[in-house]
Design an enzyme around this catalytic site. Structure first.
Site, short mmCIF file in Angstrom:
data_model
loop_
_atom_site.label_atom_id
_atom_site.label_comp_id
_atom_site.label_asym_id
_atom_site.label_seq_id
_atom_site.Cartn_x
_atom_site.Cartn_y
_atom_site.Cartn_z
CE LYS A 1 83.99 114.59 18.80
NZ LYS A 1 83.66 114.69 20.20
CB SER B 1 91.22 115.87 16.69
OG SER B 1 91.11 117.11 16.60
#
Length: 315
Positions: A50, A301
């Site tokens: 992110k 991720s």
């Protein structure tokens, strides 16, 4: 609707250089097929991909607007990324989080100097917009934004540069920002590769929507059942349009498969992955029959696993 282009992603790559870690591709020698590479985005400064989108989005703002401060809402990883990026830019940040968010993510967000406000999940977006207007802050959304998508797309750009003959890219899908950006980059640079989105079965709204050809709405309570707390969002109109264009197929994984993948990543790959970050490995390990054969990259991720939950999974 204007979609993100490879040029947007290339510009984002220059903007995030030196802030986002260029994570390596790790060939997994324990894999008997010898066709699995991991892209460990859990090694980013905030423990998840992110940071790429957050830093790019804040970087595209006008200086005066950025100086007034930014606001975001998130279950955790986007919260940390925005707080970290705001700290790097030297601007104030307010982060609105659901009151059930993992404590490790909430405390990490505070550690970057952000003001953290906890509200019930059902009030998350409304409270964020209310504060944005009240305080004159600029919203940095978790996925429904072209600059966010372009920033996340730098993951795909790196995959294409490091393994140009990649044949399959497995990417988690929640709000769809990562898959939108990665898919755009891969289709531009490695058109022979297939991009496969992965969701938990308990939050498989994007899978159903892509099968039907339109977005579907799953109740928050249904999506909240999955252990993969970072994959409980739903695509926006913008991300769904990208997914329809650049994602070739979707696979869903069970809760037990996710737990097994967390264990495998810890014991075999020596990587700490939160459940959301382990779904692509779960797809590779448990759904080989649904996936194309060949050189496969699974994006890990994030690694911001709740310590107690992580210990329970490994026990």
């Amino acid at each position: 609707m204007e979609l993100v282009t490879i040029s947007d992603i290339e510009a984002a790559a220059k903007r995030v250089q030196g802030v986002a870690v260029r994570t390596p591709l790790l060939l997994q020698t324990w894999d008997p097929r010898k066709t699995l590479w991991l892209k460990p985005e859990n090694l980013q400064p905030v423990g998840a991909f992110k940071v790429r989108g957050a830093f790019n989005a804040i970087g595209t703002l006008d200086d005066a607007i950025r100086a007034r401060g930014i606001i975001a809402h998130s279950s955790g990883n986007h919260a940390q990324a925005v707080a970290y990026a705001a700290q790097r830019y030297g601007v104030p940040a307010v982060i609105v989080v659901p009151d059930g968010a993992p404590r490790i993510k909430v405390e990490a967000t505070r550690s970057y100097g952000a003001e953290v406000i906890e509200v019930p999940m059902s009030e998350l977006e409304a409270k964020t917009h209310e504060l944005a207007v009240e305080r004159g802050l600029t919203l940095v959304p978790p996925f429904d934004d072209a600059a966010i998508i372009a920033g996340q797309g730098t993951v795909g750009l790196e995959i294409a540069e490091d393994l140009p003959d990649v044949e399959v890219v497995l990417v988690p899908v929640s709000g769809g920002g990562l898959a939108s950006g990665v898919g755009t980059a891969i289709k531009a640079r490695c058109p022979q590769a297939r991009v496969i989105g992965v969701e938990p079965e308990l939050a498989g709204d994007a899978t159903e929507g892509l099968r039907l050809g339109h977005r579907v709405d799953w109740p928050v309570a249904d999506r909240a059942r999955t252990i993969a707390d970072g994959l409980r969002a739903q695509p926006s109109d913008l991300t769904f349009a990208h997914l329809r264009k650049v994602v070739d197929d979707m696979v869903t994984v069970t809760e037990d498969e996710i737990r097994d993948a967390v264990r495998t990543l810890a014991r075999q790959a020596r990587l700490v992955a939160e459940p959301s970050g382990a779904v692509t490995t779960a797809a590779y390990l448990s759904h080989a029959g649904e996936l194309p054969a060949g050189r496969t990259v699974a994006i890990v991720s994030g690694g911001n696993a709740d310590p107690a939950m992580f210990a329970e999974i490994l026990a």
